[in-house]
Write a protein that holds these residues in place. Structure first.
Motif, PDB file in Angstrom:
ATOM      1  N   VAL A 302      -2.612   8.313  -4.710  1.00 30.40           N
ATOM      2  CA  VAL A 302      -1.333   9.017  -4.568  1.00 30.40           C
ATOM      3  C   VAL A 302      -0.824   8.914  -3.131  1.00 30.40           C
ATOM      4  O   VAL A 302       0.365   8.653  -2.890  1.00 30.40           O
ATOM      5  CB  VAL A 302      -1.481  10.485  -4.991  1.00 30.40           C
ATOM      6  N   LEU A 303      -1.712   9.110  -2.164  1.00 32.13           N
ATOM      7  CA  LEU A 303      -1.304   9.021  -0.761  1.00 32.13           C
ATOM      8  C   LEU A 303      -0.774   7.625  -0.426  1.00 32.13           C
ATOM      9  O   LEU A 303       0.236   7.480   0.280  1.00 32.13           O
ATOM     10  CB  LEU A 303      -2.484   9.367   0.145  1.00 32.13           C
ATOM     11  N   GLY A 304      -1.440   6.609  -0.937  1.00 31.65           N
ATOM     12  CA  GLY A 304      -0.987   5.250  -0.668  1.00 31.65           C
ATOM     13  C   GLY A 304       0.373   4.958  -1.278  1.00 31.65           C
ATOM     14  O   GLY A 304       1.219   4.296  -0.656  1.00 31.65           O
ATOM     15  N   CYS A 305       0.612   5.451  -2.484  1.00 32.99           N
ATOM     16  CA  CYS A 305       1.881   5.194  -3.165  1.00 32.99           C
ATOM     17  C   CYS A 305       3.059   5.898  -2.487  1.00 32.99           C
ATOM     18  O   CYS A 305       4.211   5.491  -2.660  1.00 32.99           O
ATOM     19  CB  CYS A 305       1.796   5.645  -4.620  1.00 32.99           C
ATOM     20  N   CYS A 306       2.775   6.942  -1.735  1.00 27.92           N
ATOM     21  CA  CYS A 306       3.851   7.712  -1.094  1.00 27.92           C
ATOM     22  C   CYS A 306       4.550   6.931   0.010  1.00 27.92           C
ATOM     23  O   CYS A 306       5.639   7.336   0.453  1.00 27.92           O
ATOM     24  CB  CYS A 306       3.291   9.016  -0.519  1.00 27.92           C
ATOM     25  N   THR A 307       3.964   5.833   0.484  1.00 19.04           N
ATOM     26  CA  THR A 307       4.562   5.093   1.602  1.00 19.04           C
ATOM     27  C   THR A 307       5.394   3.897   1.160  1.00 19.04           C
ATOM     28  O   THR A 307       6.149   3.343   1.967  1.00 19.04           O
ATOM     29  CB  THR A 307       3.451   4.582   2.535  1.00 19.04           C
ATOM     30  N   LEU A 308       5.283   3.472  -0.088  1.00 19.80           N
ATOM     31  CA  LEU A 308       5.865   2.199  -0.517  1.00 19.80           C
ATOM     32  C   LEU A 308       7.379   2.162  -0.386  1.00 19.80           C
ATOM     33  O   LEU A 308       7.958   1.147   0.027  1.00 19.80           O
ATOM     34  CB  LEU A 308       5.455   1.908  -1.965  1.00 19.80           C
ATOM     35  N   TRP A 309       8.048   3.247  -0.743  1.00 20.23           N
ATOM     36  CA  TRP A 309       9.510   3.233  -0.798  1.00 20.23           C
ATOM     37  C   TRP A 309      10.150   3.068   0.586  1.00 20.23           C
ATOM     38  O   TRP A 309      11.302   2.640   0.698  1.00 20.23           O
ATOM     39  CB  TRP A 309      10.016   4.534  -1.424  1.00 20.23           C
ATOM     40  N   ALA A 310       9.399   3.388   1.653  1.00 24.35           N
ATOM     41  CA  ALA A 310       9.976   3.379   3.005  1.00 24.35           C
ATOM     42  C   ALA A 310       9.761   2.069   3.746  1.00 24.35           C
ATOM     43  O   ALA A 310      10.170   1.955   4.900  1.00 24.35           O
ATOM     44  CB  ALA A 310       9.389   4.531   3.819  1.00 24.35           C
ATOM     45  N   MET A 311       9.151   1.066   3.127  1.00 22.79           N
ATOM     46  CA  MET A 311       8.842  -0.171   3.840  1.00 22.79           C
ATOM     47  C   MET A 311      10.107  -0.990   4.115  1.00 22.79           C
ATOM     48  O   MET A 311      10.915  -1.193   3.202  1.00 22.79           O
ATOM     49  CB  MET A 311       7.846  -1.007   3.044  1.00 22.79           C
ATOM     50  N   PRO A 312      10.285  -1.481   5.360  1.00 23.47           N
ATOM     51  CA  PRO A 312      11.533  -2.159   5.729  1.00 23.47           C
ATOM     52  C   PRO A 312      11.591  -3.644   5.394  1.00 23.47           C
ATOM     53  O   PRO A 312      12.677  -4.216   5.321  1.00 23.47           O
ATOM     54  CB  PRO A 312      11.589  -1.948   7.254  1.00 23.47           C
ATOM     55  N   ALA A 316       5.703  -5.577   5.821  1.00 22.74           N
ATOM     56  CA  ALA A 316       5.287  -4.174   5.786  1.00 22.74           C
ATOM     57  C   ALA A 316       4.928  -3.747   4.377  1.00 22.74           C
ATOM     58  O   ALA A 316       3.971  -2.994   4.164  1.00 22.74           O
ATOM     59  CB  ALA A 316       6.403  -3.288   6.345  1.00 22.74           C
ATOM     60  N   LEU A 317       5.682  -4.246   3.397  1.00 21.71           N
ATOM     61  CA  LEU A 317       5.394  -3.899   2.003  1.00 21.71           C
ATOM     62  C   LEU A 317       4.039  -4.444   1.576  1.00 21.71           C
ATOM     63  O   LEU A 317       3.286  -3.778   0.864  1.00 21.71           O
ATOM     64  CB  LEU A 317       6.493  -4.440   1.092  1.00 21.71           C
ATOM     65  N   ALA A 318       3.708  -5.651   2.016  1.00 24.51           N
ATOM     66  CA  ALA A 318       2.409  -6.230   1.684  1.00 24.51           C
ATOM     67  C   ALA A 318       1.273  -5.406   2.276  1.00 24.51           C
ATOM     68  O   ALA A 318       0.247  -5.168   1.613  1.00 24.51           O
ATOM     69  CB  ALA A 318       2.333  -7.672   2.183  1.00 24.51           C
ATOM     70  N   VAL A 319       1.432  -4.945   3.513  1.00 21.77           N
ATOM     71  CA  VAL A 319       0.408  -4.119   4.147  1.00 21.77           C
ATOM     72  C   VAL A 319       0.263  -2.785   3.419  1.00 21.77           C
ATOM     73  O   VAL A 319      -0.848  -2.323   3.132  1.00 21.77           O
ATOM     74  CB  VAL A 319       0.736  -3.892   5.636  1.00 21.77           C
ATOM     75  N   ALA A 320       1.413  -2.155   3.097  1.00 22.51           N
ATOM     76  CA  ALA A 320       1.367  -0.890   2.373  1.00 22.51           C
ATOM     77  C   ALA A 320       0.763  -1.063   0.990  1.00 22.51           C
ATOM     78  O   ALA A 320      -0.007  -0.220   0.512  1.00 22.51           O
ATOM     79  CB  ALA A 320       2.776  -0.300   2.264  1.00 22.51           C
ATOM     80  N   GLY A 321       1.088  -2.183   0.342  1.00 26.13           N
ATOM     81  CA  GLY A 321       0.503  -2.461  -0.969  1.00 26.13           C
ATOM     82  C   GLY A 321      -0.992  -2.673  -0.895  1.00 26.13           C
ATOM     83  O   GLY A 321      -1.736  -2.257  -1.787  1.00 26.13           O
ATOM     84  N   LEU A 322      -1.449  -3.320   0.184  1.00 24.66           N
ATOM     85  CA  LEU A 322      -2.888  -3.518   0.379  1.00 24.66           C
ATOM     86  C   LEU A 322      -3.600  -2.177   0.488  1.00 24.66           C
ATOM     87  O   LEU A 322      -4.640  -1.942  -0.151  1.00 24.66           O
ATOM     88  CB  LEU A 322      -3.126  -4.341   1.639  1.00 24.66           C
ATOM     89  N   ALA A 327      -7.374   1.950  -3.429  1.00 27.12           N
ATOM     90  CA  ALA A 327      -7.813   3.071  -4.256  1.00 27.12           C
ATOM     91  C   ALA A 327      -7.852   2.728  -5.739  1.00 27.12           C
ATOM     92  O   ALA A 327      -8.393   3.503  -6.536  1.00 27.12           O
ATOM     93  CB  ALA A 327      -6.882   4.268  -4.037  1.00 27.12           C
ATOM     94  N   ILE A 328      -7.275   1.582  -6.138  1.00 24.40           N
ATOM     95  CA  ILE A 328      -7.158   1.263  -7.561  1.00 24.40           C
ATOM     96  C   ILE A 328      -8.514   1.007  -8.210  1.00 24.40           C
ATOM     97  O   ILE A 328      -8.907   1.656  -9.182  1.00 24.40           O
ATOM     98  CB  ILE A 328      -6.231   0.056  -7.767  1.00 24.40           C
ATOM     99  N   ALA A 329      -9.259   0.018  -7.706  1.00 24.12           N
ATOM    100  CA  ALA A 329     -10.527  -0.353  -8.346  1.00 24.12           C
ATOM    101  C   ALA A 329     -11.536   0.782  -8.388  1.00 24.12           C
ATOM    102  O   ALA A 329     -12.173   0.999  -9.420  1.00 24.12           O
ATOM    103  CB  ALA A 329     -11.118  -1.579  -7.667  1.00 24.12           C
ATOM    104  N   PRO A 330     -11.738   1.559  -7.301  1.00 26.56           N
ATOM    105  CA  PRO A 330     -12.665   2.683  -7.416  1.00 26.56           C
ATOM    106  C   PRO A 330     -12.272   3.666  -8.520  1.00 26.56           C
ATOM    107  O   PRO A 330     -13.139   4.212  -9.212  1.00 26.56           O
ATOM    108  CB  PRO A 330     -12.575   3.346  -6.031  1.00 26.56           C
ATOM    109  N   THR A 331     -10.973   3.879  -8.697  1.00 23.95           N
ATOM    110  CA  THR A 331     -10.521   4.766  -9.769  1.00 23.95           C
ATOM    111  C   THR A 331     -10.858   4.184 -11.129  1.00 23.95           C
ATOM    112  O   THR A 331     -11.364   4.883 -12.024  1.00 23.95           O
ATOM    113  CB  THR A 331      -8.998   4.998  -9.658  1.00 23.95           C
ATOM    114  N   LEU A 332     -10.592   2.886 -11.318  1.00 23.98           N
ATOM    115  CA  LEU A 332     -10.856   2.258 -12.605  1.00 23.98           C
ATOM    116  C   LEU A 332     -12.351   2.183 -12.902  1.00 23.98           C
ATOM    117  O   LEU A 332     -12.787   2.451 -14.031  1.00 23.98           O
ATOM    118  CB  LEU A 332     -10.245   0.859 -12.633  1.00 23.98           C
TER     119      LEU A 332
END
Length: 429
Positions: A302-312, A316-322, A327-332
């Motif tokens: 959730v914390l990671g997803c909160c930053t995606l919309w603000a990437m210029p 920056a989007l690739a870094v935020a996506g990384l 957190a995805i695989a540990p959750t799965l």
């Protein structure tokens, strides 16, 4: 003495090398990889094709959503049939229907047919996607029946890493084929891999789990009857919304930046972060319970997803996506490990498929919502969907976390070597 006891009570570690030396493992892992790779190509392939022929992100996202919804609802029924009649009996007709449906979808899209006709083709295309990931996990459960609990947990981690690896390769492959050859070529490649990989996997009957035919008069076992399975499926809906919204939003963001060919690469970086985290996660001998790890990894998502919309920009989007993907695989991994403890042997494939289907359903909702927001407000708005979907999943997990405790004695997947380390319903990856 205390130090010695601590060492003795430490959870055993099982490396990936030891896992892959399991006799017969490679005979089903290789064809399984080829058969599950198209799962990461289908939705993005549909988006790229329909966007090219109909010119609307909303339409493209909705057609992909129809496919994902059909997969989400029909997939668990396929898993139940595989538990009952065997995996090969389900795979053979599935790949045939999938090939025909994808061909019909391509023909309709290239013919600029009305959107509703695309929905009619997308539904069976999604419904017939082979449930390879769930079937492979069931084979591991059977193959490792006499092995240590740590080995099975490592197998689940390996499978999640493999899933993420397909989401690194799949989008890049689909985008490269669609942009380098033609938008329809991406889906043609997807269908070809599905047929070839599915048939090869079905041919490996020696490693398939035993069938559990229905006994007349006996009560039918349903994985979804377990409250914990329903909760995990709901949480995986949130994870799926991240996948679906990211696919559409990254595509739109790259298009707006004048670099549409980089959309698959950016999405691959997101999936690559998940793959890296999964590989490391599977090598750690965890002391925390699986319930605690599930809540922690989901909160980080959730914390990671909160930053995606603000990437210029795309970098920056690739870094935020990384960061978000970490957190995805540990959750799965933790979710699949937990669900194995909540259902009996005759419903494990179905249980795994419900989680996979929930991801697909969340992907459908996420891609649809993101497409509509992008059409109305621009590419940045699509990234609000991952934040909202994952946030709702975290609320459900926190408020209903007691349902993740197995109602009876823990299964092999959660039994630890030392009694002081055992927790009902816990699992270590």
């Amino acid at each position: 003495m205390t130090a010695r006891r601590t060492v003795e009570n430490a959870p055993a570690r099982v490396g990936y090398g030891a896992l892959l030396r399991t006799p017969g493992a490679w005979t089903f892992l290789v064809p399984a990889f080829a058969a599950r790779l198209p799962y990461a190509m289908l939705s993005l392939g549909i988006v790229l094709l329909v966007l090219d022929t109909h010119g609307s992100y909303g339409t493209a996202g909705t057609v992909a959503a129809v496919s994902a919804v059909a997969q989400a609802f029909v997939g668990p029924q396929t898993g139940r049939l595989a538990d009952r009649f065997g995996q090969a009996a389900v795979l053979l007709p599935s790949v045939a229907v999938h090939a025909v449906s994808v061909a019909a979808l391509i023909a309709l899209a290239l013919g600029h047919a009305p959107a509703w006709t695309l929905f009619l083709a997308a539904a069976p295309a999604g419904a017939s996607v082979p449930q390879i990931g769930a079937m492979v996990r069931s084979r591991w459960v059977t193959k490792l029946a006499e092995s240590s609990p740590s080995t099975l947990n490592t197998a689940f981690a390996f499978e999640s890493v493999t899933d993420e690896f397909t989401f690194v390769i799949g989008p890049v492959l689909a985008t490269a084929i669609a942009t380098g050859i033609s938008p329809s070529a991406g889906l043609i490649a997807e269908a070809a891999l599905t047929v070839a990989g599915g048939l090869a996997f079905a041919a490996q009957r020696r490693t398939a789990p035993a069938r559990h035919p229905h006994v007349p008069g006996a009560k039918r076992v349903s994985a979804l009857s377990a409250p914990g399975v329903r909760l995990l499926a709901g949480a995986f809906l949130g994870v799926g919304s991240v996948f679906g919204a990211m696919q559409v939003s990254v595509t739109a963001f790259a298009e707006a930046a004048g670099q549409p060919g980089l959309s698959g690469t950016v999405y691959g970086v997101f999936a690559g972060g998940s793959m890296l985290a999964g590989a490391l996660y599977g090598m750690i001998a965890w002391r925390r319970s699986a319930q605690q790890r599930m809540l922690a990894s989901y909160a980080l998502l959730v914390l990671g997803c909160c930053t995606l919309w603000a990437m210029p920009n795309l970098t920056a989007l690739a870094v935020a996506g990384l960061v978000c993907g970490l957190a995805i695989a540990p959750t799965l991994i933790t979710g699949y490990t937990l669900v194995e403890t909540l259902v009996p042997a005759g419903a494990k494939t179905e249980a795994f498929t419900w989680l996979t289907g929930a991801i697909g359903l969340g992907l459908a909702a996420g891609s649809t919502a993101a497409g509509q927001l992008i059409d109305g407000f621009g590419p940045w708005a699509g990234f609000l969907v991952p934040m909202g979907g994952a946030g709702l999943g975290l609320i459900a997990l926190v408020s209903l976390r007691r349902l993740l405790v197995a109602p009876s004695a823990p299964s092999r997947a959660v039994a630890q070597g030392n009694a002081s380390m055992q927790l009902v319903g816990a699992a270590k990856s």
